[in-house]
Enzyme design. Structure first.
Site, mmCIF file in Angstrom:
data_model
loop_
_atom_site.group_PDB
_atom_site.id
_atom_site.type_symbol
_atom_site.label_atom_id
_atom_site.label_comp_id
_atom_site.label_asym_id
_atom_site.label_seq_id
_atom_site.Cartn_x
_atom_site.Cartn_y
_atom_site.Cartn_z
ATOM 1 N N GLU A 42 0.695 -1.199 0.005
ATOM 2 C CA GLU A 42 0.025 0.145 0.076
ATOM 3 C C GLU A 42 0.749 1.321 0.041
ATOM 4 O O GLU A 42 2.011 1.352 0.578
ATOM 5 C CB GLU A 42 -1.057 -0.046 1.119
ATOM 6 C CG GLU A 42 -1.770 1.187 1.435
ATOM 7 C CD GLU A 42 -2.461 1.823 0.272
ATOM 8 O OE1 GLU A 42 -3.458 0.907 -0.421
ATOM 9 O OE2 GLU A 42 -2.420 2.862 -0.159
ATOM 10 N N ASP B 249 -6.869 2.144 -8.714
ATOM 11 C CA ASP B 249 -7.317 3.606 -8.785
ATOM 12 C C ASP B 249 -7.276 3.462 -10.472
ATOM 13 O O ASP B 249 -6.637 3.130 -11.254
ATOM 14 C CB ASP B 249 -6.166 4.463 -8.121
ATOM 15 C CG ASP B 249 -6.167 4.578 -6.749
ATOM 16 O OD1 ASP B 249 -7.232 3.977 -6.423
ATOM 17 O OD2 ASP B 249 -5.212 4.836 -6.078
ATOM 18 N N LYS C 184 -7.336 9.815 -16.723
ATOM 19 C CA LYS C 184 -6.485 10.940 -17.880
ATOM 20 C C LYS C 184 -5.652 9.753 -18.605
ATOM 21 O O LYS C 184 -4.760 8.978 -18.004
ATOM 22 C CB LYS C 184 -5.879 11.882 -17.224
ATOM 23 C CG LYS C 184 -6.807 13.025 -16.402
ATOM 24 C CD LYS C 184 -5.932 14.230 -15.995
ATOM 25 C CE LYS C 184 -6.913 15.378 -15.400
ATOM 26 N NZ LYS C 184 -6.495 15.843 -14.277
ATOM 27 N N THR D 160 -13.423 -7.500 -1.258
ATOM 28 C CA THR D 160 -12.658 -6.517 -0.813
ATOM 29 C C THR D 160 -13.549 -5.433 -0.195
ATOM 30 O O THR D 160 -14.926 -5.499 -0.323
ATOM 31 C CB THR D 160 -11.983 -5.827 -1.744
ATOM 32 O OG1 THR D 160 -12.606 -5.096 -2.586
ATOM 33 C CG2 THR D 160 -11.115 -6.948 -2.706
ATOM 34 N N GLU D 161 -13.036 -4.493 0.409
ATOM 35 C CA GLU D 161 -13.988 -3.204 0.907
ATOM 36 C C GLU D 161 -14.745 -2.772 -0.339
ATOM 37 O O GLU D 161 -16.124 -2.305 -0.063
ATOM 38 C CB GLU D 161 -13.080 -2.437 1.837
ATOM 39 C CG GLU D 161 -12.936 -2.666 3.292
ATOM 40 C CD GLU D 161 -11.705 -2.782 3.646
ATOM 41 O OE1 GLU D 161 -10.459 -2.467 2.870
ATOM 42 O OE2 GLU D 161 -11.112 -3.032 4.802
ATOM 43 N N TYR D 162 -13.955 -2.437 -1.303
ATOM 44 C CA TYR D 162 -14.451 -1.769 -2.298
ATOM 45 C C TYR D 162 -15.668 -2.704 -3.162
ATOM 46 O O TYR D 162 -16.581 -2.125 -3.386
ATOM 47 C CB TYR D 162 -13.584 -1.436 -3.517
ATOM 48 C CG TYR D 162 -12.960 0.053 -2.947
ATOM 49 C CD1 TYR D 162 -12.282 0.380 -2.048
ATOM 50 C CD2 TYR D 162 -13.219 1.111 -3.884
ATOM 51 C CE1 TYR D 162 -11.723 1.618 -1.639
ATOM 52 C CE2 TYR D 162 -12.621 2.337 -3.666
ATOM 53 C CZ TYR D 162 -11.923 2.667 -2.313
ATOM 54 O OH TYR D 162 -11.448 3.921 -2.126
HETATM 55 N N1 SAM Z 1 -7.908 -3.258 -2.620
HETATM 56 C C1 SAM Z 1 -8.751 -2.255 -1.918
HETATM 57 C C2 SAM Z 1 -10.284 -2.668 -2.051
HETATM 58 O O1 SAM Z 1 -10.507 -3.381 -2.935
HETATM 59 O O2 SAM Z 1 -10.905 -2.448 -1.198
HETATM 60 C C3 SAM Z 1 -8.811 -0.617 -1.995
HETATM 61 C C4 SAM Z 1 -8.828 -0.349 -3.350
HETATM 62 S S1 SAM Z 1 -8.292 1.556 -3.529
HETATM 63 C C5 SAM Z 1 -9.478 2.168 -4.607
HETATM 64 C C6 SAM Z 1 -6.884 1.444 -4.081
HETATM 65 C C7 SAM Z 1 -5.603 1.453 -3.277
HETATM 66 O O3 SAM Z 1 -4.722 1.342 -4.022
HETATM 67 C C8 SAM Z 1 -5.396 2.469 -2.438
HETATM 68 O O4 SAM Z 1 -5.505 2.473 -1.247
HETATM 69 C C9 SAM Z 1 -4.406 3.231 -3.070
HETATM 70 O O5 SAM Z 1 -3.601 4.140 -2.167
HETATM 71 C C10 SAM Z 1 -3.569 2.170 -3.536
HETATM 72 N N2 SAM Z 1 -2.547 2.127 -4.666
HETATM 73 C C11 SAM Z 1 -2.858 2.633 -5.907
HETATM 74 N N3 SAM Z 1 -1.924 2.830 -6.534
HETATM 75 C C12 SAM Z 1 -0.592 2.346 -5.621
HETATM 76 C C13 SAM Z 1 0.688 2.287 -6.118
HETATM 77 N N4 SAM Z 1 1.295 2.298 -7.301
HETATM 78 N N5 SAM Z 1 1.338 1.268 -5.174
HETATM 79 C C14 SAM Z 1 0.703 1.118 -4.215
HETATM 80 N N6 SAM Z 1 -0.644 1.209 -3.684
HETATM 81 C C15 SAM Z 1 -1.249 1.978 -4.691
#
Ligand code: SAM
Length: 214
Positions: A70, A119, A123, A194-196
């Site tokens: 993370e 994420d 863009k 997952t949470e999401y």
């Molecule tokens: N995987 C979880 C879920 O499904 O509930 C969280 C989804 S959340 C939208 C995306 C997570 O990925 C965020 O906590 C973000 O900080 C992390 N994240 C995004 N890009 C990342 C990267 N390049 N390296 C590490 N973490 C990353």
């Protein structure tokens, strides 16, 4: 996901026995088997958020070692708190940007990679930051064992379509592609939410998933 900056989260992470110290990360390639109590397959989740998925997976699969990655301290802190409530010997965490993942895992050292609700970076100029992009697939190609695979779930159809294009461009093969995971009884066996996933599926959004390998 970016939680409000929680004061002291960096300090709490630096002191946590569950987190690999940042200064040690570049010494990690080739040492993962020795970092756990048992030598067993290694599965990682990139962008684990608050860690519900990987904590549940580690509990359900004691015969596998897990590493959750993370980027943000404030989010990682929640995963650490979960471990404090229920400690598991086969789960560790890393705070890092996954762009540098090939500095932390050796060639072929990882057996499975999970990407959950990554994420979207909508863009075009940020496409390389998307975790299922071809740039990231090249990194996964390096750290994954030859029989290893990547599992990706999302409710974002544009991101999923992009991911399917990128895997074709890099000549990865799909074992599974679904645009409605929760409607597929077979694929739902053993599915860990997952949470999401819980949030978006309860709003009626279909969940897409692929499993790909080279
Ligand atoms: N995987 C979880 C879920 O499904 O509930 C969280 C989804 S959340 C939208 C995306 C997570 O990925 C965020 O906590 C973000 O900080 C992390 N994240 C995004 N890009 C990342 C990267 N390049 N390296 C590490 N973490 C990353």
């Amino acid at each position: 996901m970016r939680l409000r900056n929680i004061s002291g989260s960096r300090e709490a992470i630096a002191e946590s026995p569950y987190v690999i110290p940042e200064a040690e990360l570049t010494q990690c390639p080739g040492t993962w088997a020795e970092r756990f109590e048992k030598k067993q397959p290694l599965f990682i989740e990139i962008g684990m958020g608050k860690g519900r998925f990987i904590h549940t997976m580690a509990k359900e699969h004691p015969d596998v070692n897990f590493v959750g990655i993370e980027k943000y301290s404030s989010v990682l802190l929640r995963a650490i708190q979960k471990m404090e409530e229920e400690e598991l010997p086969n789960l560790k965490f890393i705070r890092m940007d996954a762009e540098n993942i090939t500095d932390v895992f050796g060639k072929g050292e990882v057996n499975r990679i999970y990407l959950n609700f990554s994420d979207p970076w909508p863009k075009d100029r940020h496409a390389k930051r998307r975790l299922p992009s071809k740039e990231f697939l090249d990194r996964y190609d390096y750290i994954l064992d030859k029989d290893g695979w990547v599992e990706f779930k999302t409710d974002n159809r544009d991101l999923f379509d992009f991911a399917l294009e990128e895997m074709k461009e890099r000549d990865w093969k799909a074992d599974v592609v679904t645009f409605d995971l929760h409607a597929d009884e077979e694929l739902m066996k053993g599915n860990v939410m997952t949470e999401y996933e819980e949030r978006f599926s309860s709003q009626g959004n279909p969940i897409c998933k692929y499993i790909i390998r080279r």
